[in-house]
Design an enzyme around this catalytic site. Structure first.
Site, PDB file in Angstrom:
ATOM      1  N   TYR A 166       9.731 -12.886 -36.022  1.00 52.34           N
ATOM      2  CA  TYR A 166      11.111 -12.186 -35.833  1.00 52.34           C
ATOM      3  C   TYR A 166      12.041 -12.275 -36.972  1.00 52.34           C
ATOM      4  O   TYR A 166      13.197 -11.550 -36.900  1.00 52.34           O
ATOM      5  CB  TYR A 166      11.957 -12.923 -34.534  1.00 52.34           C
ATOM      6  CG  TYR A 166      10.900 -12.579 -33.432  1.00 52.34           C
ATOM      7  CD1 TYR A 166      10.707 -11.225 -32.883  1.00 52.34           C
ATOM      8  CD2 TYR A 166      10.461 -13.538 -32.625  1.00 52.34           C
ATOM      9  CE1 TYR A 166      10.052 -11.060 -31.585  1.00 52.34           C
ATOM     10  CE2 TYR A 166       9.481 -13.360 -31.558  1.00 52.34           C
ATOM     11  CZ  TYR A 166       9.598 -11.881 -30.958  1.00 52.34           C
ATOM     12  OH  TYR A 166       8.724 -11.815 -29.902  1.00 52.34           O
ATOM     13  N   ARG A 216       0.044  -7.050 -31.179  1.00 48.29           N
ATOM     14  CA  ARG A 216       0.228  -8.378 -30.921  1.00 48.29           C
ATOM     15  C   ARG A 216      -0.844  -8.658 -29.572  1.00 48.29           C
ATOM     16  O   ARG A 216      -1.894  -7.923 -29.513  1.00 48.29           O
ATOM     17  CB  ARG A 216       1.632  -8.713 -30.344  1.00 48.29           C
ATOM     18  CG  ARG A 216       2.372  -8.888 -31.782  1.00 48.29           C
ATOM     19  CD  ARG A 216       3.863  -9.155 -31.574  1.00 48.29           C
ATOM     20  NE  ARG A 216       3.966 -10.360 -31.162  1.00 48.29           N
ATOM     21  CZ  ARG A 216       5.006 -11.197 -30.580  1.00 48.29           C
ATOM     22  NH1 ARG A 216       6.051 -10.471 -30.516  1.00 48.29           N
ATOM     23  NH2 ARG A 216       5.370 -12.279 -30.319  1.00 48.29           N
ATOM     24  N   ASP A 249      12.997  -0.291 -12.232  1.00 48.40           N
ATOM     25  CA  ASP A 249      13.634   0.376 -10.873  1.00 48.40           C
ATOM     26  C   ASP A 249      15.240   0.467 -11.381  1.00 48.40           C
ATOM     27  O   ASP A 249      15.902   1.443 -10.963  1.00 48.40           O
ATOM     28  CB  ASP A 249      13.518  -0.412  -9.635  1.00 48.40           C
ATOM     29  CG  ASP A 249      12.189  -0.288  -9.313  1.00 48.40           C
ATOM     30  OD1 ASP A 249      11.416   0.612  -9.764  1.00 48.40           O
ATOM     31  OD2 ASP A 249      11.719  -1.029  -8.276  1.00 48.40           O
ATOM     32  N   ARG A 260      13.818 -18.817 -33.287  1.00 48.89           N
ATOM     33  CA  ARG A 260      12.165 -18.608 -32.866  1.00 48.89           C
ATOM     34  C   ARG A 260      11.296 -17.812 -33.792  1.00 48.89           C
ATOM     35  O   ARG A 260      11.727 -16.923 -34.342  1.00 48.89           O
ATOM     36  CB  ARG A 260      12.518 -17.755 -31.352  1.00 48.89           C
ATOM     37  CG  ARG A 260      12.784 -16.303 -31.693  1.00 48.89           C
ATOM     38  CD  ARG A 260      13.051 -15.409 -30.261  1.00 48.89           C
ATOM     39  NE  ARG A 260      11.755 -15.271 -29.502  1.00 48.89           N
ATOM     40  CZ  ARG A 260      11.706 -14.290 -28.831  1.00 48.89           C
ATOM     41  NH1 ARG A 260      12.486 -13.443 -28.691  1.00 48.89           N
ATOM     42  NH2 ARG A 260      10.520 -14.220 -28.049  1.00 48.89           N
ATOM     43  N   HIS A 319       7.222  -6.832 -20.003  1.00 52.91           N
ATOM     44  CA  HIS A 319       5.841  -6.765 -19.722  1.00 52.91           C
ATOM     45  C   HIS A 319       5.766  -7.101 -18.153  1.00 52.91           C
ATOM     46  O   HIS A 319       4.655  -7.491 -17.844  1.00 52.91           O
ATOM     47  CB  HIS A 319       5.044  -7.805 -20.550  1.00 52.91           C
ATOM     48  CG  HIS A 319       5.408  -7.627 -21.968  1.00 52.91           C
ATOM     49  ND1 HIS A 319       5.305  -6.504 -22.613  1.00 52.91           N
ATOM     50  CD2 HIS A 319       6.083  -8.570 -22.936  1.00 52.91           C
ATOM     51  CE1 HIS A 319       5.760  -6.631 -24.040  1.00 52.91           C
ATOM     52  NE2 HIS A 319       6.179  -7.820 -24.072  1.00 52.91           N
ATOM     53  N   ASN A 332      15.970  -3.860 -25.208  1.00 56.71           N
ATOM     54  CA  ASN A 332      15.174  -4.598 -25.661  1.00 56.71           C
ATOM     55  C   ASN A 332      14.915  -5.570 -24.281  1.00 56.71           C
ATOM     56  O   ASN A 332      15.593  -6.532 -24.471  1.00 56.71           O
ATOM     57  CB  ASN A 332      15.215  -5.401 -26.786  1.00 56.71           C
ATOM     58  CG  ASN A 332      14.133  -6.187 -27.139  1.00 56.71           C
ATOM     59  OD1 ASN A 332      13.149  -6.280 -26.557  1.00 56.71           O
ATOM     60  ND2 ASN A 332      14.127  -6.522 -28.473  1.00 56.71           N
ATOM     61  N   ARG A 380       1.250  -7.772 -24.324  1.00 54.40           N
ATOM     62  CA  ARG A 380       2.485  -7.065 -24.863  1.00 54.40           C
ATOM     63  C   ARG A 380       2.215  -5.726 -24.874  1.00 54.40           C
ATOM     64  O   ARG A 380       3.461  -4.923 -25.231  1.00 54.40           O
ATOM     65  CB  ARG A 380       2.871  -7.724 -26.281  1.00 54.40           C
ATOM     66  CG  ARG A 380       3.237  -9.249 -25.854  1.00 54.40           C
ATOM     67  CD  ARG A 380       3.812  -9.722 -27.344  1.00 54.40           C
ATOM     68  NE  ARG A 380       3.623 -11.000 -27.462  1.00 54.40           N
ATOM     69  CZ  ARG A 380       4.515 -12.095 -26.939  1.00 54.40           C
ATOM     70  NH1 ARG A 380       5.621 -11.643 -26.316  1.00 54.40           N
ATOM     71  NH2 ARG A 380       4.259 -13.245 -26.976  1.00 54.40           N
ATOM     72  N   ALA A 385      10.612 -10.370 -23.253  1.00 58.41           N
ATOM     73  CA  ALA A 385       9.365 -10.612 -22.264  1.00 58.41           C
ATOM     74  C   ALA A 385       9.569 -10.050 -21.086  1.00 58.41           C
ATOM     75  O   ALA A 385       8.344  -9.677 -20.465  1.00 58.41           O
ATOM     76  CB  ALA A 385       9.223 -12.186 -22.158  1.00 58.41           C
ATOM     77  N   SER A 410       9.421  -6.561 -32.992  1.00 57.30           N
ATOM     78  CA  SER A 410       8.305  -6.545 -33.405  1.00 57.30           C
ATOM     79  C   SER A 410       7.351  -5.549 -33.088  1.00 57.30           C
ATOM     80  O   SER A 410       7.636  -4.903 -31.991  1.00 57.30           O
ATOM     81  CB  SER A 410       7.604  -7.996 -33.092  1.00 57.30           C
ATOM     82  OG  SER A 410       7.551  -7.920 -31.564  1.00 57.30           O
ATOM     83  N   GLU A 438      13.765   2.365 -25.335  1.00 57.24           N
ATOM     84  CA  GLU A 438      13.271   0.738 -25.422  1.00 57.24           C
ATOM     85  C   GLU A 438      13.233   0.648 -26.762  1.00 57.24           C
ATOM     86  O   GLU A 438      12.610   1.408 -27.637  1.00 57.24           O
ATOM     87  CB  GLU A 438      12.073   0.915 -24.743  1.00 57.24           C
ATOM     88  CG  GLU A 438      11.301  -0.438 -24.789  1.00 57.24           C
ATOM     89  CD  GLU A 438       9.935  -0.117 -24.030  1.00 57.24           C
ATOM     90  OE1 GLU A 438       9.586   0.677 -23.851  1.00 57.24           O
ATOM     91  OE2 GLU A 438       9.404  -1.457 -23.821  1.00 57.24           O
ATOM     92  N   HIS A 463      11.812  -2.741 -29.604  1.00 59.15           N
ATOM     93  CA  HIS A 463      11.059  -4.176 -29.743  1.00 59.15           C
ATOM     94  C   HIS A 463      11.132  -4.529 -31.255  1.00 59.15           C
ATOM     95  O   HIS A 463      11.005  -3.516 -32.270  1.00 59.15           O
ATOM     96  CB  HIS A 463       9.968  -4.109 -29.259  1.00 59.15           C
ATOM     97  CG  HIS A 463       9.746  -3.797 -27.924  1.00 59.15           C
ATOM     98  ND1 HIS A 463       9.967  -5.046 -26.952  1.00 59.15           N
ATOM     99  CD2 HIS A 463       9.346  -2.929 -26.977  1.00 59.15           C
ATOM    100  CE1 HIS A 463       9.899  -4.404 -25.637  1.00 59.15           C
ATOM    101  NE2 HIS A 463       9.567  -3.024 -25.792  1.00 59.15           N
ATOM    102  N   PRO A 473      15.685 -11.885 -22.499  1.00 55.82           N
ATOM    103  CA  PRO A 473      15.457 -13.421 -22.745  1.00 55.82           C
ATOM    104  C   PRO A 473      14.910 -13.796 -24.073  1.00 55.82           C
ATOM    105  O   PRO A 473      14.137 -13.114 -24.773  1.00 55.82           O
ATOM    106  CB  PRO A 473      14.590 -13.574 -21.815  1.00 55.82           C
ATOM    107  CG  PRO A 473      13.800 -12.559 -21.446  1.00 55.82           C
ATOM    108  CD  PRO A 473      14.735 -11.516 -21.622  1.00 55.82           C
ATOM    109  N   ASN A 474      15.506 -14.825 -24.722  1.00 56.15           N
ATOM    110  CA  ASN A 474      15.231 -15.445 -25.876  1.00 56.15           C
ATOM    111  C   ASN A 474      15.520 -14.721 -27.204  1.00 56.15           C
ATOM    112  O   ASN A 474      15.535 -15.101 -28.389  1.00 56.15           O
ATOM    113  CB  ASN A 474      13.652 -15.819 -26.225  1.00 56.15           C
ATOM    114  CG  ASN A 474      13.174 -16.788 -24.817  1.00 56.15           C
ATOM    115  OD1 ASN A 474      13.879 -17.913 -24.763  1.00 56.15           O
ATOM    116  ND2 ASN A 474      12.354 -16.366 -24.029  1.00 56.15           N
TER     117      ASN A 474
HETATM  118  C1  DQA Z   1      10.107  -8.401 -28.032  1.00 52.55           C
HETATM  119  C2  DQA Z   1       8.767  -8.350 -27.907  1.00 52.55           C
HETATM  120  C3  DQA Z   1       8.432  -9.063 -26.732  1.00 52.55           C
HETATM  121  O1  DQA Z   1       7.078  -8.917 -26.434  1.00 52.55           O
HETATM  122  C4  DQA Z   1       8.842 -10.511 -26.678  1.00 52.55           C
HETATM  123  O2  DQA Z   1       8.696 -11.126 -25.248  1.00 52.55           O
HETATM  124  C5  DQA Z   1      10.229 -10.692 -26.953  1.00 52.55           C
HETATM  125  C6  DQA Z   1      10.730  -9.943 -28.035  1.00 52.55           C
HETATM  126  C7  DQA Z   1      10.679  -7.841 -29.456  1.00 52.55           C
HETATM  127  O3  DQA Z   1      11.870  -7.518 -29.752  1.00 52.55           O
HETATM  128  O4  DQA Z   1       9.830  -7.818 -30.613  1.00 52.55           O
HETATM  129  O5  DQA Z   1      10.964 -11.766 -26.592  1.00 52.55           O
HETATM  130  O6  DQA Z   1      10.675  -7.496 -27.063  1.00 52.55           O
END
Ligand code: DQA
Length: 141
Positions: A22, A106, A86, A17, A79, A73, A110, A76, A101, A97, A99, A9-10
């Site tokens: 980012y 942070r 699963d 954002r 976490h 990735n 996170r 959110a 950032s 995995e 990320h 998401p996002n």
């Molecule tokens: C993220 C880090 C997460 O904590 C955050 O909720 C994101 C982006 C990252 O790519 O740094 O949406 O996964």
């Protein structure tokens, strides 16, 4: 080698954002970066993004028999989501995995990652380059 890259998401809001965290590059820029990196490595990349936890779970499940490895990735959901953990465990494919950032420097919440329990490696804080590194790692496995 077929790698499925899954973004949570996002991440579709990249460029808009929190640019101080980012950056200004957009989600389309990220997709182009992943495609370019995959081509350079000689791997086939399928890219998927959703803001919905269930859609992410279903896409992970669909990797069974269609992909050799997963780059994820979970954003959110990293976490919070036992369902994504699963699903990764259910398909049993090698997963890394990523990320953008540095989640470890942070907020405390996170620092917790459920997904990491089903991943061979976590790459954080390297921006787009983290996705290329993840594909490289999976190729080397
Ligand atoms: C993220 C880090 C997460 O904590 C955050 O909720 C994101 C982006 C990252 O790519 O740094 O949406 O996964």
């Amino acid at each position: 080698m077929k790698i499925t890259v899954i973004n949570g998401p996002n991440l579709n809001m990249l460029g808009i954002r929190e640019p101080e965290i980012y950056g200004h590059a957009t989600y389309a820029d990220l997709e182009a970066f992943i495609r370019g990196s995959a081509k350079a490595l000689g791997v086939e990349a399928d890219i998927f993004q959703s803001n919905y936890e269930g859609a992410l779970v279903e896409h992970i499940q669909q990797c069974l028999g269609t992909a050799d490895a997963i780059v994820i990735n979970p954003a959110a959901y990293t976490h919070t989501s036992v369902a994504i953990l699963d699903a990764l465990k259910a398909v049993g494919l090698p997963a890394v995995e990523v990320h953008l950032s540095d989640v470890h420097s942070r907020e405390d919440f996170r620092k917790i990652s459920y997904a990491s329990l089903a991943c061979v490696e976590t790459i954080a804080g390297q921006g787009f380059a983290g996705y290329a590194r993840a594909m490289e790692l999976l190729l080397a496995l």
